[in-house]
Design an enzyme around this catalytic site. Structure first.
Site, short mmCIF file in Angstrom:
data_model
loop_
_atom_site.label_atom_id
_atom_site.label_comp_id
_atom_site.label_asym_id
_atom_site.label_seq_id
_atom_site.Cartn_x
_atom_site.Cartn_y
_atom_site.Cartn_z
CD GLU A 1 47.32 71.86 16.05
OE1 GLU A 1 48.37 72.57 17.04
OE2 GLU A 1 46.01 72.19 16.25
CG ASP B 1 56.05 62.29 12.85
OD1 ASP B 1 54.90 62.46 13.09
OD2 ASP B 1 57.03 62.46 13.54
#
Length: 449
Positions: A210, A36
């Protein structure tokens, strides 16, 4: 575990006569699993904020966040973990994907964590006066909470800051100038197929959106780059004339690939080039729960669209050089095999858990007319070992050898020096560690003269 796997891979490569110089620079961190990515450009450096996947994870087992920085996009300095779940007394689990922005002389880290009191995901805010922390809980409670994740913050040219987040929805609020409160209601952005693409086979989620939004602005156009259609995810993007829409879906940035069923993007401009950060499962032992951050350089198309970007092992080219004649932290690394990093008693981090044959690559070292000596700060609770200064590869030209003696402790530091010859021009430097069995020594910093 990760260091052992990397060591095994290095031995296999040596056994089949693959030259070590062929090792690429993606993923950009090899000492732990990272995920991330959230890059921030500040004062001539890129600060890269990541999550940390634990070794051998079978879920998103994440307890802390980490930060790295680079002035040239290839040599990354490990600053350790300046924020963790324990930073937030009200959080119980899930140190997941966040982002740092700079404002008011401070650095604000927006992260999703589980609120112990409600059991839901909530957005917390850490604050620091340095991009490397330490960060503290800015408000002592969630900034926002609706059970959804993946905050990103964008500050527009007029000074208005926006916080976006969400899975399965996409939300935003207008942050106040203090960056730790907001005015107005939490607003849901309409997820239309024209705005975020059409998903097939899932009537509950008709669009491709998403999770993991990343909002930025270029030439008056707003971009929302996001993880699309789990699972496995690809990276798509939409554009808009304003920070809250209306959004128009523009297509794929990065197709599904990379041995991880999730992906997460960050986009910056730095020193005249554009860069796209993402994660995959490319390190040994890597996968959907043991991910690694990587980066590619790209150029926008003439009409402002983003080209399709493919994962590579080469990564971004070096943007600048490294000066060996100033102190360089040992944990400044382009590629490494075997070593780990840890907190040093003198402050900062050091390289440790060094075995015979481990090495660190530092790329594009500007030796100029030539170095004559090498100095390093070392410590050893065992018999110590040697630092071989190799040029071009771990088995390349030997420019010098420094002995790291026993010092009586892993944090009992001494400074050693040795003569150097043949180190001229711009070369890739390999610090190759040799000695007996077991851990040899730690290294805090080094410098040539």
């Amino acid at each position: 575990m990760l260091r052992r796997l990397l060591g095994v891979v290095a031995l296999i490569c040596a056994g089949i006569a693959v030259p070590a110089a062929a090792h690429a620079d993606n993923p950009i961190v090899q000492t732990v699993y990272t995920a991330d990515p959230a890059p921030l450009v500040h004062n001539g450096r890129v600060y890269l904020y990541t999550g940390h996947d634990e070794d051998n994870s079978t879920y998103f087992t994440m307890k802390e966040w980490r930060v790295y920085s680079s002035a040239d996009m290839v040599n990354w300095t490990d600053h350790g973990s300046p924020m963790s779940l324990t930073t937030f007394s009200w959080a119980s689990a899930n140190a997941w994907a966040g982002q740092v922005v700079a404002r008011n002389g401070k650095f604000y880290w927006y992260v999703p964590v589980t609120n112990r009191a409600t059991g839901r995901m909530a957005i917390g805010v850490g604050v620091a006066t340095s991009p490397t922390g330490p960060f503290t809980d800015a408000i002592g409670r969630p900034l926002a909470e609706n059970g959804e994740i993946d905050p990103t913050v964008f500050i527009d040219d007029d000074g208005q800051a926006y916080l976006y987040w969400g899975n399965p929805n996409l939300w935003y609020v207008r942050l106040n100038p203090d960056m730790i409160s907001y005015t107005g209601a939490v607003t849901r952005i309409p997820l239309t197929t024209s705005g975020f693409g059409t998903r097939t086979g899932n009537t509950a989620r008709p669009t491709l959106y998403e999770e993991g939004p990343w909002v930025h602005k270029r030439n008056g156009l707003y971009y929302n780059v996001f993880a699309a259609k789990c699972c496995s995810e690809f990276i798509g993007y939409s554009t808009a004339p304003g920070p809250t829409g209306p959004w128009t879906y523009r297509g794929t940035v990065m197709p599904t690939q990379g041995s991880s069923f999730t992906n997460h993007a960050g986009v910056i401009d730095f020193k005249g080039s554009s860069y796209f950060f993402y994660h995959n499962g490319a390190l040994p032992g890597g996968g959907g729960y043991t991910r690694s951050v990587a980066v590619e350089r790209f150029s926008y198309n003439a009409d402002g669209t983003i080209p399709t970007i493919t994962m590579t092992t080469g990564g971004a080219p070096q943007n600048g050089t490294l000066d060996p004649y100033v102190r360089q932290e040992a944990e400044t690394i382009a590629w490494s095999t075997g070593v780990e990093t840890e907190r040093a008693s003198d402050g900062g981090m050091n390289v440790g858990y060094v075995d015979n044959g481990d090495y660190i690559k530092v790329k594009g070292v500007a030796f100029g007319s030539g170095a004559t000596s090498f100095t390093a700060r070392v410590a050893s609770a065992t018999a110590g070992g040697r630092i071989e200064l190799r040029l071009g590869s771990p088995t390349g030209t030997l420019a010098g050898t420094c002995t790291a003696p026993a010092t009586g402790g892993w944090q009992t530091w001494t400074t050693v020096s040795c003569p150097v010859s043949g180190a001229t021009g711009s070369r890739d430097l390999y610090l190759r560690f040799t000695g007996g069995s077991g851990y040899l020594f730690n290294v805090d910093w080094w410098r040539f003269a």
